[in-house]
Design a protein around this motif. Structure first.
Motif, PDB file in Angstrom:
ATOM      1  N   THR A 170       0.831  -1.199   0.000  1.00  0.00           N
ATOM      2  CA  THR A 170       0.000   0.000   0.000  1.00  0.00           C
ATOM      3  C   THR A 170       0.866   1.249   0.000  1.00  0.00           C
ATOM      4  O   THR A 170       2.010   1.221   0.480  1.00  0.00           O
ATOM      5  CB  THR A 170      -0.935   0.030   1.225  1.00  0.00           C
ATOM      6  N   ARG A 171       0.312   2.312  -0.537  1.00  0.00           N
ATOM      7  CA  ARG A 171       0.935   3.632  -0.431  1.00  0.00           C
ATOM      8  C   ARG A 171      -0.117   4.590   0.087  1.00  0.00           C
ATOM      9  O   ARG A 171      -1.243   4.644  -0.446  1.00  0.00           O
ATOM     10  CB  ARG A 171       1.466   4.112  -1.774  1.00  0.00           C
ATOM     11  N   TYR A 172       0.224   5.330   1.112  1.00  0.00           N
ATOM     12  CA  TYR A 172      -0.690   6.340   1.639  1.00  0.00           C
ATOM     13  C   TYR A 172      -0.777   7.481   0.635  1.00  0.00           C
ATOM     14  O   TYR A 172       0.236   8.052   0.238  1.00  0.00           O
ATOM     15  CB  TYR A 172      -0.178   6.856   2.985  1.00  0.00           C
ATOM     16  N   PHE A 173      -2.006   7.820   0.220  1.00  0.00           N
ATOM     17  CA  PHE A 173      -2.177   8.751  -0.892  1.00  0.00           C
ATOM     18  C   PHE A 173      -2.644  10.135  -0.449  1.00  0.00           C
ATOM     19  O   PHE A 173      -2.464  11.106  -1.177  1.00  0.00           O
ATOM     20  CB  PHE A 173      -3.165   8.161  -1.900  1.00  0.00           C
ATOM     21  N   GLY A 174      -3.259  10.230   0.728  1.00  0.00           N
ATOM     22  CA  GLY A 174      -3.676  11.562   1.153  1.00  0.00           C
ATOM     23  C   GLY A 174      -4.883  11.544   2.061  1.00  0.00           C
ATOM     24  O   GLY A 174      -5.385  10.492   2.458  1.00  0.00           O
ATOM     25  N   ARG A 175      -5.353  12.738   2.357  1.00  0.00           N
ATOM     26  CA  ARG A 175      -6.424  12.916   3.346  1.00  0.00           C
ATOM     27  C   ARG A 175      -7.359  14.034   2.904  1.00  0.00           C
ATOM     28  O   ARG A 175      -6.914  15.033   2.331  1.00  0.00           O
ATOM     29  CB  ARG A 175      -5.805  13.257   4.696  1.00  0.00           C
ATOM     30  N   ARG A 176      -8.635  13.846   3.156  1.00  0.00           N
ATOM     31  CA  ARG A 176      -9.626  14.890   2.946  1.00  0.00           C
ATOM     32  C   ARG A 176     -10.586  14.894   4.138  1.00  0.00           C
ATOM     33  O   ARG A 176     -11.057  13.837   4.550  1.00  0.00           O
ATOM     34  CB  ARG A 176     -10.421  14.661   1.646  1.00  0.00           C
ATOM     35  N   VAL A 177     -10.862  16.097   4.665  1.00  0.00           N
ATOM     36  CA  VAL A 177     -11.792  16.252   5.784  1.00  0.00           C
ATOM     37  C   VAL A 177     -13.006  17.029   5.283  1.00  0.00           C
ATOM     38  O   VAL A 177     -12.861  18.116   4.714  1.00  0.00           O
ATOM     39  CB  VAL A 177     -11.134  16.986   6.965  1.00  0.00           C
ATOM     40  N   THR A 178     -14.194  16.469   5.489  1.00  0.00           N
ATOM     41  CA  THR A 178     -15.415  17.128   5.051  1.00  0.00           C
ATOM     42  C   THR A 178     -15.556  18.479   5.741  1.00  0.00           C
ATOM     43  O   THR A 178     -15.402  18.577   6.961  1.00  0.00           O
ATOM     44  CB  THR A 178     -16.649  16.266   5.388  1.00  0.00           C
ATOM     45  N   PRO A 179     -15.846  19.542   4.996  1.00  0.00           N
ATOM     46  CA  PRO A 179     -15.953  20.886   5.594  1.00  0.00           C
ATOM     47  C   PRO A 179     -17.097  20.960   6.611  1.00  0.00           C
ATOM     48  O   PRO A 179     -18.048  20.167   6.562  1.00  0.00           O
ATOM     49  CB  PRO A 179     -16.233  21.791   4.387  1.00  0.00           C
ATOM     50  N   PRO A 180     -17.036  21.916   7.529  1.00  0.00           N
ATOM     51  CA  PRO A 180     -18.059  22.018   8.582  1.00  0.00           C
ATOM     52  C   PRO A 180     -19.449  22.376   8.074  1.00  0.00           C
ATOM     53  O   PRO A 180     -20.429  22.190   8.788  1.00  0.00           O
ATOM     54  CB  PRO A 180     -17.510  23.109   9.514  1.00  0.00           C
ATOM     55  N   GLU A 181     -19.563  22.884   6.839  1.00  0.00           N
ATOM     56  CA  GLU A 181     -20.886  23.218   6.302  1.00  0.00           C
ATOM     57  C   GLU A 181     -21.743  21.983   6.022  1.00  0.00           C
ATOM     58  O   GLU A 181     -22.963  22.090   5.849  1.00  0.00           O
ATOM     59  CB  GLU A 181     -20.754  24.004   4.993  1.00  0.00           C
TER      60      GLU A 181
END
Length: 273
Positions: A170-181
């Motif tokens: 595996t390769r860690y590809f990144g992160r996304r956090v859902t905005p507070p809206e």
């Protein structure tokens, strides 16, 4: 998915940890690789009918699996080296409070990967772990229009995971956090995995309506033609994948650009759902 109302809550909902697995395979097309996308069932509460990568939220059992892996140190395929205590520098979290206790960085990282592999199996039938002979295998309930295979019953997932002798590269590809809206929020972590040579699918029909293999370029063409529904994090990942000229380059160097807050993009997305 809705905008959070101040009448409902004074604070945005805390994002839930989740994992997305980007499954890659070589292709005969004039392109370096294809990726697996699944279409979420229309009956689901979150993103019905949207095209996504397989994945889901972390569960307490995923932490137990990670603890076992760190103790037993199964081999990482391709590298042919045992799982270690180091994690990629791109994984910036130092730890988190989960299920009533503090989970340190290394355990959290491998628990998120375990989450992705479990969700991959539960949604598509792809088992990326060694099949141990001492475990009984039974056919899953649903099959897609591709070749059916025999896999362990879902209740045996943890047993299979804890006994496995090797893990997929595996390769860690990144992160996304859902905005507070947004009402339903996720702290989503993306992992790249290379698909097995034979990839039969058995889709869980209550969650997944269909699945398809496409190149990143094909996906973007269909998205811009409004023939595919995708959420912004999925689009970000596809655009990042399209920047890599080869599968080897992606698996050794690939990483999503940092997340950029774009209020107009968020509002446009919410207006479409």
């Amino acid at each position: 998915m809705e905008i959070t109302s101040s009448k409902r809550s004074q604070e945005p909902a805390a994002p839930r940890f989740s994992t997305t697995i980007i499954m890659l395979r070589k292709t005969e097309k004039n392109a370096p690789f294809e990726v697996l996308l699944v279409k979420r069932a229309q009956t689901l509460r979150v993103l019905p009918g949207f095209m996504v990568f397989p994945g889901g939220v972390i569960e307490e059992n995923d932490l137990q699996v990670a603890q076992t892996w760190l103790h037993r140190k199964p081999l990482l395929n391709m590298q042919k080296s045992p799982l270690g205590d180091t994690v990629p520098i791109e994984f910036v979290l130092e730890g988190a409070q989960l299920f009533g206790r503090y989970v340190e960085r290394t355990e959290l990282y491998w628990a998120l990967f375990a989450t992705g592999l479990r969700e991959m199996y539960e949604e598509t039938g792809i088992l990326m772990l060694d099949k141990q002979e001492q475990i009984d295998f039974v056919p899953s309930e649903q099959t897609s229009n591709e070749t059916a295979v025999f896999l362990p019953a879902e209740q045996l997932w943890n047993q299979v995971a804890m006994r496995t002798q090797s893990l997929p590269y595996t390769r860690y590809f990144g992160r996304r956090v859902t905005p507070p809206e947004v009402k339903f929020r996720y702290d989503a972590h993306y992992f790249l995995c290379l698909a097995p040579e034979v990839v039969p699918l058995q889709l869980r029909e209550s969650e997944i309506e269909s699945a398809t293999w496409l190149t990143p370029e094909e996906i973007l063409i269909r998205f811009h033609a409004n023939s595919l529904l995708m959420a912004p994090p999925t689009v970000d990942a596809i655009m990042a994948l399209a920047q890599y000229a080869s599968l080897d380059e992606l698996l050794t160097q690939g990483f999503m650009p940092p997340q950029v807050y774009d209020e107009k993009r968020i509002r446009d997305f919410i207006s479409r759902i």
